[in-house]
Structure formats: structure tokens, C-alpha cells
Design an enzyme around this catalytic site. Structure first.
Site, PDB file in Angstrom:
ATOM      1  N   SER A 185      44.310  36.806  30.630  1.00  0.00           N
ATOM      2  CA  SER A 185      45.163  35.281  31.361  1.00  0.00           C
ATOM      3  C   SER A 185      44.904  36.592  33.520  1.00  0.00           C
ATOM      4  O   SER A 185      44.249  36.893  33.449  1.00  0.00           O
ATOM      5  CB  SER A 185      46.758  37.226  31.060  1.00  0.00           C
ATOM      6  OG  SER A 185      47.798  36.520  32.667  1.00  0.00           O
ATOM      7  N   ARG A 206      42.861  26.808  38.571  1.00  0.00           N
ATOM      8  CA  ARG A 206      42.092  27.012  37.824  1.00  0.00           C
ATOM      9  C   ARG A 206      40.742  26.383  37.432  1.00  0.00           C
ATOM     10  O   ARG A 206      39.737  26.823  37.409  1.00  0.00           O
ATOM     11  CB  ARG A 206      42.757  27.204  35.853  1.00  0.00           C
ATOM     12  CG  ARG A 206      43.877  27.959  36.084  1.00  0.00           C
ATOM     13  CD  ARG A 206      44.093  28.211  34.447  1.00  0.00           C
ATOM     14  NE  ARG A 206      45.535  29.207  34.694  1.00  0.00           N
ATOM     15  CZ  ARG A 206      46.111  28.978  33.553  1.00  0.00           C
ATOM     16  NH1 ARG A 206      46.317  28.024  32.683  1.00  0.00           N
ATOM     17  NH2 ARG A 206      47.047  30.180  33.587  1.00  0.00           N
TER      18      ARG A 206
END
Lengths: 249, 631
Positions: free
Chosen positions: B252, B299
Site C-alpha cells: 500500500s 503514483r
């Protein structure tokens, strides 16, 4: 390290068919787990006799031990197949479907009974509706949170049910996992408003008193959920509920 | 009378599908819920880090406006802004609802919901339940759906696979054809509306962080029946996954939000154990390149940086595609409470304890920003989405709605971490309400007309013949190996960095794969729980969907979010910031680029492959003035 993996699978073509064992040998690969091995097998489903056979049917999804799909009996122990690494398993590796649930085909079983049990114990927090009422749920201390979180990770995978001697196709016992969930919702600050309904569902045949206290469930749980603690606490809750019922009659 | 009640079919039992189910049931509809497996097994369970909502409980003066800005900029502006406005405004209410459902959100010492930091933002805005937030949210709606099931308003069809839509003469969606995965019986089901909530398509890339059932086949089937697909080329690579031969396991973003650091040894030949390498000899490249955001850049940015370090600079660990994700400087006990779920996964699969030594990670295919195109209605008074409206989350096929990862609505060119659990829940809720509004607008219940109509029988016959064609085994292609080839192709040619030559090769290879996928041979031809048949059908539809992705990528000649073609890169001048003439010159060029490319890609099915067109995005909430800049 041997360069082949020997595998013995207990197969069954249909729910009403006779089971049979089939052996396979697959090339060794580092970091294989039981599911990835079955995936490799379905690419080239040839048994140890060299016959091409139908690929072994199994259930898997997340591949990281969080969805609860791939439970099976591996070398005699019930486990999540995706997180069971081949290294360290004694060969031939034996794979069997769980015995407490009806087999659909090969390693695929039908665990509907567990989900029906969740319904029976009313494992949810009753709410007025899924809309915003502009307030949160009541506060929960970090300590209570930790207790609840332990149980809210239950994947309904069935390991505890498989391990429990009291739970089997011929028994009515509801089994450890749904009991854990009943406790979880009884321990929630608003879930406890309907604690009586859950306790009543657990009285009588198949209920909490059918637990034989073998404690296998807690040892089999892949998430190490403290099922026996919940069962003990629920036992006390049902007893006092029973007394309350008698005196309020 | 139950028979008179309007019916809605929900396909998919993850977070989106279950929210849609609950809201449709609450609106008085009868819901038939279809899922490949018991809905509790859905891929939403794999989401770890959290769900975003501006609660502003950390003394940071967080605001909903900032959540909107972060989401739109994170998306590289390629997103209709009014729906994003609604998403962020309604997030706190959704969280309160989840809280009331009993989600075990992690707590502060005062017993209120805790918040953590996530990527692409500067404020703590992410609600979480340890590192299993998706699992906890999924279970909460699973439980609520069980209550509705108990009340009789929901009927589950678990272990049924969606095969196709049934469209009537007017093109309206009137139901579905599905197959029972045990008996292999195909059957047509009638409904007044259908909501598709079938999740992501990571399996098109073979290896990804997705569950093995996230094939995208259902969305592909709808696309082949006329539903439009949008922004297919935007595929998120999650920067931190643990590579594997069977799956890339997600670690995560919360690990960085909680203080985890990404690094490689400064000397690529340094063979020492990571703990033996002194601070000064470690290269924390994200912190160096992006001091303002450090390890919690969005990301797409983090994945490209890791790619650059490993592929271009050859600084990966031992020359491999690996970098360190380090938590070992943090307190082990605290880590267990905050991130236990992922620590367990890493330990079980690698045998190493991430509280003692850094994890080894690399980017992996994770989330499809693209998906089925869905409509929305604007509220001119508020500038947000008008609710309820039958237009919201309805596809271009009347009566067909889509929500969750299988739609394209909220994330544009790059999704922010912890916005997916939010969009899945929110869009599911909206889709359920919209379908109810749509059904109300019909004025009568069409589902009462029985499923024996020709459209239903015809569609069932078409599906039976597709199955029989495969079962007749006229070909020689192995569906499992063909899928491997597809994945390999997509991972190499449609990756973090793309080029037109490679994409042309991908398109021609996909053409071949498509024809080969019509000539498969199955090792199982039985009529009971035939998994290879189902898999073969999924592979056929995955190849078709791969073409949508590759074609969109081939035609988009720019760099935006997750879609990166260096040939067309417009770099921010190094060391220059707003106000500097060089930066302002860059800004002007960037705006010209937006005039050309700030458009959603639309793909329509044709017999010759996807036909691509573009449509403008609504930028009425946040003017497109500030380039993304995380330095």
C-alpha cells in the site's frame, strides 16, 4: 532441491460422483504457492501416467490471503492455498477439498451454509438507511477497536469450520466463524441494540451450546482470530439472556 | 405484489455493485445481484490503504475544495470536474454512513476516526482500517445487502457469469444473459435496468495487483454490444508492488504515507545488506527529485521515477527491476497496528520481516482509469452533478448503468491513492439511485413482460452457440497460454513508458491474437463446472479490450498522467518555478498542448476494431491554469 513437484489431488467430477486420486508431476519453480501450481497445471494438464486430463477445478481470487476463496486441505491441514508456499511442503503434496461442505467439483466446494449462518445470526448493524444522517457512529476506544478489528477481518474462508469437530454436514451446529461475527456485532455500540435477536438465534439446537470447546477453530484460523474468546463471551451473554427471558416472562 | 415491483439487475458484487444494490433496494426496486463468486470474495477486499474524505480533524485546515483540486490535478485535468466536485463534497457523508454500518475504522486516542497521509496531497485526508480498508468497507456493504436479502428485496445469483446484454428493438437494455458456473446453464434475465459493476481489467496485462477475476471481460462484452469505452489507454501502474510470477502483490501507498522511504544504494554495485549501507550512501531519489511531496508524489510520478532509476540509470538493486521500500526505521509495534495487513502479506510471500529490513518493490499494473463511458447531469446552480438524475452513470446504451472501476468517470489520466474506494462507493450509490430514477421515468415496469420475448431467446441462442463453438474444439490454441502471451505483450508494449513503434507492433500482434483466440482447444468439454470454457471466453474478450487500450495509446501523442510517450514530452524547465520566464514559456506551451489533447478518448466498437474519437472535458470548477508540479 528436487526439480519436480509431485502432487496428488483428490478429484471429483460432480457432486454425486465418486472421488478419486490423481497424481501429477510439475517442474519445480521458486516461490510457487499451491494456487500458482494449480495454474501451471491447467496450462498443461498431464497426469503422472502421461494422460492429458481435464484441469483441476479450484477457486481462487485475491492471491494474497484476503478474499478467503482458496481454502483447501493441503497435506492434511486446512489452509489458504495462495499463501501456502511449495517450499517447505512435504512431497507428494496432497490436495483435498474441504470435507465439511458439499463438493462442486475437484477442490471447489460450496460454502453457502456459512453465509446462511451469517444471515441467521443477523451479522450486520441495523441502520435507518444508507444515507448521511450527519453524525458519525458513537466513539470507539482504540482498545475496543482492536478487539473488533480482529473479528472484522474474518474472510468466511471456512478453515475454522473444517477444523471444528462439532461442525459437519450431519450436525446443526452453526460453527465458530458465525459465532465470532455475532459477537462482533454485539460488541458494536449500536449493533448491540439488536444483541437480543442475535442471542436468541444462538439458543437452542445448533446454537452456542453445541460448541464442544475443542479449540481447533482458533488454531486453524489463518488470521489468528480469537474465536474461542468470542464464543466464551457469547456463552455468558446467552446465559444471562436466557435468565432475563425467564424472569421477564 | 413482488411480481409488479420494477426489477434491476446488478452485475458485480464489489463495493460499487453492493452500494448500487443497497440504494436500488432502498428505492423500492427488486434487485437481482449477479456475481462470479460469493460477493464477499470481490476484489474490493484487496484495497488496503484507505478512503479519502475531507474530515479536517488533524489541524491542517484541510478543505473539500483542496480535495477537489488534488483529484483534478492528480488526474492531469482529464476529468469532468462537476462529478469530481460531487464526489469530494459527498465523501464525508459516505464515510459517516460507513461508520454507522460498523466499519472498523482505525481510531485516535479519543475514539474518533483517524486519518493518514496519502499520495499527491499534503493534508491527512485518508480514513483507514489498519491496512485492510477495502476488505472492511466491502464487508460492511456485504452485511447490509444480507439484511436486504433477509427482507426479500435482493436475490443473489452467486457463481453466475455475465455473458451479454439483451437489447430490445429500440436499443434499450432490457436484461442480460448469464451462465451458471456450476451447471453451465445459460439463461436470459429480464429487468427494467442493468447496472454493471464488474471492476477492473488488470488481467488484460496478465500480471497485475488485481485479483484473478478482474479480467474486464464483462465491460468488453458490453463494449462489443455498443456501450462506449472511454480513456482506455490510461492504466495506472502502482509504484510499490512485490513482484511475483503469479501476481504482483500490492504494498500500500499507506506505507509511504506513514513514513516509508524509497531508495537504492548510490553505488549500484554495492552488495551490502541494506541495513549495512549508511544513510549517506543511500539515494532517496523521490525525496531528491520532488522535495515538496517526497515519497508521496502521485503514483504516475513515482512509477516513472522508479522506472527511470532501474531502466535508464541502471541503479536497480543488483541490476534488477527492484528498489527498496523502507519501513525499518519506524517503530515495529506501531507499524503492526497501522499496516499489519500488508506486513503479513509481505512476510508470508517473501519470508522477510519488513519492520526489520526494507521491502523490494517495483511498479505493477494496478487500476484502470478508463472504462465504460457514463453520462452525468450538471446542476447549474451548484456547479456539481445534479442528483438524482437518470443520466448519472448511465452509459450510451439506454437502461445500462456502470459504476466502480468499470466506469471511467473520476480519475482521468491518473487516480490518486484512496480515491478508488471513494469513487467505487460513491458511484455505486449514485448508480443505484439513478437506475431507480430511470425506472420511475419509464412509468411502467418492462420486466413484467416475460423473458420469453424474441430478443431474450435470440441472445441466449447466440451465447449458446459461442459456447458450443469453443466446446467443439476445432482449434489448437491453449486459452491459458494465449492469455500469458497477451499479458506479456501488453506489459512490454503498453507499459509505463510507451512509443508508437511498440504500440504499432502491439496492435498488429493483437490482431493475430484475436484470430488465434477464435481457434481454441479446451482440455475440458464437460458440462459441469467447466472452468476452462469460461476462461477461454474471458480471454477472447480480454484480447478485444486490449485493442481498445492499445489503439487509444497509439493515437494519443502526448504525455499525460499514466500515459507517457517520451517522444512528446513537454518537460518543466529544471530549477524554474512559476514567475520565471522559462516556466511561463513552458506554461504557455502546456496550455497549447491542452487545447489539442485535453479530451476524453472515446472508443466505439466496429467490426474492424475500435473507432476512436474525442470529446471535450468540463473544466468549469477549476480552470486549467496550473501545470502539475510536485517538485
Amino acid at each position: 532441491m528436487s526439480d519436480v513437484i509431485r502432487l496428488k489431488v483428490k478429484r471429483q467430477d460432480r457432486p454425486d460422483a465418486e472421488p478419486y486420486w490423481e497424481e501429477f508431476a510439475l517442474p519445480w519453480k521458486p516461490r510457487h504457492n499451491v494456487v500458482s501450481l494449480l495454474m501451471a497445471l491447467r496450462e498443461n494438464p498431464v497426469n503422472a501416467k502421461g494422460e492429458r486430463v481435464a484441469p483441476v477445478v479450484f477457486e481462487a481470487n485475491c492471491m494474497e490471503e484476503v478474499c478467503g476463496s482458496c481454502t483447501m486441505i493441503i497435506n492434511g491441514k486446512v489452509k489458504q492455498a495462495c499463501s501456502t508456499l511449495i517450499e517447505g511442503l512435504q512431497q507428494p503434496i496432497t490436495l483435498e477439498p474441504m470435507t465439511k461442505f458439499p463438493v462442486v467439483r475437484d477442490l471447489l466446494v460450496d460454502r453457502q451454509r456459512m453465509f446462511d449462518a451469517l444471515r441467521k445470526v443477523r451479522a450486520w448493524v441495523p441502520i435507518d438507511g444508507a444515507w448521511d444522517i450527519h453524525v458519525h457512529a458513537p466513539r470507539i476506544s482504540p482498545r475496543e477497536w482492536e478487539l473488533n478489528y480482529d473479528f472484522s477481518r474474518c474472510m468466511t474462508c471456512g478453515c475454522c469450520m473444517e477444523a471444528c469437530p462439532q461442525y459437519h454436514p450431519g450436525s446443526q451446529f452453526i460453527g465458530p466463524s458465525p459465532l465470532g461475527q455475532a459477537w462482533l456485532f454485539n460488541n458494536h455500540p449500536t449493533g448491540k441494540f439488536s444483541a437480543e435477536d442475535r442471542l436468541h438465534a444462538l439458543m437452542g439446537p445448533g446454537g452456542i451450546t453445541d460448541c464442544g470447546n475443542a479449540q481447533n477453530c482458533v488454531r486453524a484460523c489463518p488470521k489468528e482470530i480469537k474465536l474461542t474468546d468470542a464464543i466464551a463471551k457469547l456463552g455468558r451473554q446467552t446465559t444471562s439472556q436466557m435468565l432475563k427471558d425467564i424472569f421477564s416472562r | 405484489m413482488a411480481a409488479k415491483k420494477p426489477r434491476v439487475i446488478v452485475v458485480g458484487g464489489g463495493l460499487g455493485g453492493l452500494w448500487a444494490t443497497i440504494r436500488a433496494a432502498e428505492a423500492g426496486l427488486q434487485v437481482d445481484l449477479f456475481s462470479l463468486f460469493q460477493v464477499k470474495r470481490s476484489h474490493s477486499a484487496c484495497a488496503q490503504g484507505g478512503i479519502n474524505a475531507c474530515l479536517d480533524t488533524k489541524g491542517q485546515r484541510d478543505s473539500i475544495r483542496q480535495h477537489i483540486i488534488d483529484t483534478i490535478k492528480g488526474a492531469a485535468y482529464l476529468v469532468n470536474q462537476p462529478p469530481v466536485k460531487s464526489l469530494c463534497e459527498e465523501a464525508p457523508g459516505l464515510i459517516r454512513t460507513f461508520d454507522r454500518m460498523g466499519v472498523t475504522f482505525s481510531r485516535t486516542p479519543e475514539g474518533v476516526m483517524d486519518l493518514r497521509l496519502f499520495g499527491g496531497v499534503k493534508n491527512k485526508r485518508t480514513c483507514f482500517a489498519g491496512a485492510t480498508t477495502g476488505q472492511q468497507l466491502l464487508y460492511a456493504v456485504d452485511e447490509q445487502v444480507r439484511a436486504h436479502e433477509d427482507a426479500g428485496s435482493v436475490k443473489k445469483y452467486e457463481w453466475w457469469e455475465f455473458l451479454s446484454l439483451v437489447r430490445d428493438g429500440a436499443g434499450r437494455c432490457r436484461g442480460i444473459v448469464a451462465i451458471d458456473l456450476k451447471t453451465m446453464e445459460t439463461r436470459a434475465f429480464a429487468a427494467d435496468a442493468v447496472i454493471l459493476a464488474t471492476g477492473g481489467l488488470g488481467l488484460v496485462f496478465g500480471l497485475s495487483t488485481n485479483s484473478t477475476n478482474s479480467t474486464g471481460a464483462a465491460a468488453s462484452r458490453c463494449w462489443q454490444q455498443g456501450a462506449r469505452f472511454a480513456n482506455g489507454e490510461f492504466m495506472q501502474f502502482h509504484p510499490t508492488a512485490m513482484p511475483g510470477d503469479d501476481k504482483h502483490r500490492l504494498m500500500s501507498e499507506a506505507s509511504r504515507g506513514e513514513g516509508g522511504r524509497i531508495w537504492v544504494p548510490r553505488d549500484p554495485k554495492d552488495k551490502r545488506e541494506p541495513a549495512q549501507i549508511p544513510e549517506a550512501e543511500r539515494w532517496y531519489f523521490l525525496e531528491e527529485w520532488y522535495p515538496a511531496y517526497g515519497n508521496t508524489v502521485p503514483r504516475d510520478v513515482a512509477s516513472r521515477a522508479i522506472w527511470k532509476v532501474c531502466r535508464d540509470l541502471k541503479q536497480g538493486l543488483n541490476g534488477q527491476d527492484l528498489v527498496y521500500l523502507d519501513l525499518s526505521h519506524l517503530d515495529a509495534k506501531w507499524l503492526r497496528t497501522r499496516l499489519g495487513g500488508i506486513l503479513e502479506i509481505y512476510e508470508k510471500f517473501s519470508g522477510e520481516d519488513p519492520t526489520r529490513q526494507p521491502m523490494k518493490i517495483f511498479p505493477a499494473v494496478h487500476y484502470s482509469m478508463g472504462g465504460l463511458w457514463v453520462d452525468w447531469e450538471k446542476d447549474e446552480k451548484t456547479g456539481a452533478m445534479k442528483q438524482p438524475s437518470p443520466r448519472n452513470h448511465q452509459t450510451n446504451v439506454p437502461g445500462l448503468f456502470a459504476c466502480g472501476e468499470c466506469d471511467y468517470q473520476y480519475h482521468g489520466a491518473n487516480r490518486l491513492g484512496a480515491n478508488s474506494l471513494l469513487s467505487a462507493s460513491f458511484s455505486g450509490r449514485v448508480a443505484g439511485e439513478s437506475a431507480a430514477a430511470y425506472v420511475k421515468g419509464l412509468g411502467k415496469t418492462l420486466a413484467a413482460v416475460d423473458a420469453g420475448q424474441p430478443a431474450f431467446a435470440d441472445e441466449k441462442r447466440r451465447q449458446d452457440s459461442l459456447n458450443n463453438e469453443l466446446l467443439s474444439n476445432r482449434g489448437d490454441e491453449n486459452p491459458f497460454l494465449l492469455h500469458k502471451e497477451l499479458g506479456e505483450l501488453m506489459r512490454t508494449k503498453c507499459s509505463i513508458v510507451r512509443d508508437n513503434k511498440g504500440l504499432d507492433q502491439a496492435l498488429s500482434a493483437l490482431g493475430e491474437l484475436k484470430s488465434r483466440s477464435r481457434r481454441m482447444k479446451l482440455d475440458d468439454t464437460r458440462s459441469w463446472a467447466n472452468a476452462p470454457l469460461i476462461y477461454a471466453r474471458q480471454v477472447q474478450d480480454m484480447v478485444v479490450l486490449a485493442e481498445v487500450i492499445a489503439k487509444g495509446a497509439r493515437m494519443r501523442d502526448e504525455c499525460r498522467g499514466s500515459h507517457w510517450k517520451p517522444e512528446f514530452e513537454l518537460p518543466i524547465p529544471e530549477g524554474k518555478f512559476p514567475g520565471d520566464p522559462e516556466f511561463e514559456e513552458y506554461r504557455a506551451k502546456w496550455k497549447r498542448e491542452n487545447d489539442k489533447w485535453l479530451k476524453n478518448t472515446l472508443a466505439d466498437w466496429t467490426p474492424d476494431g475500435p473507432a476512436i474519437s474525442y470529446e471535450p472535458v468540463d473544466t468549469s470548477v477549476l480552470p486549467v491554469e496550473e501545470p502539475r508540479d510536485y517538485r
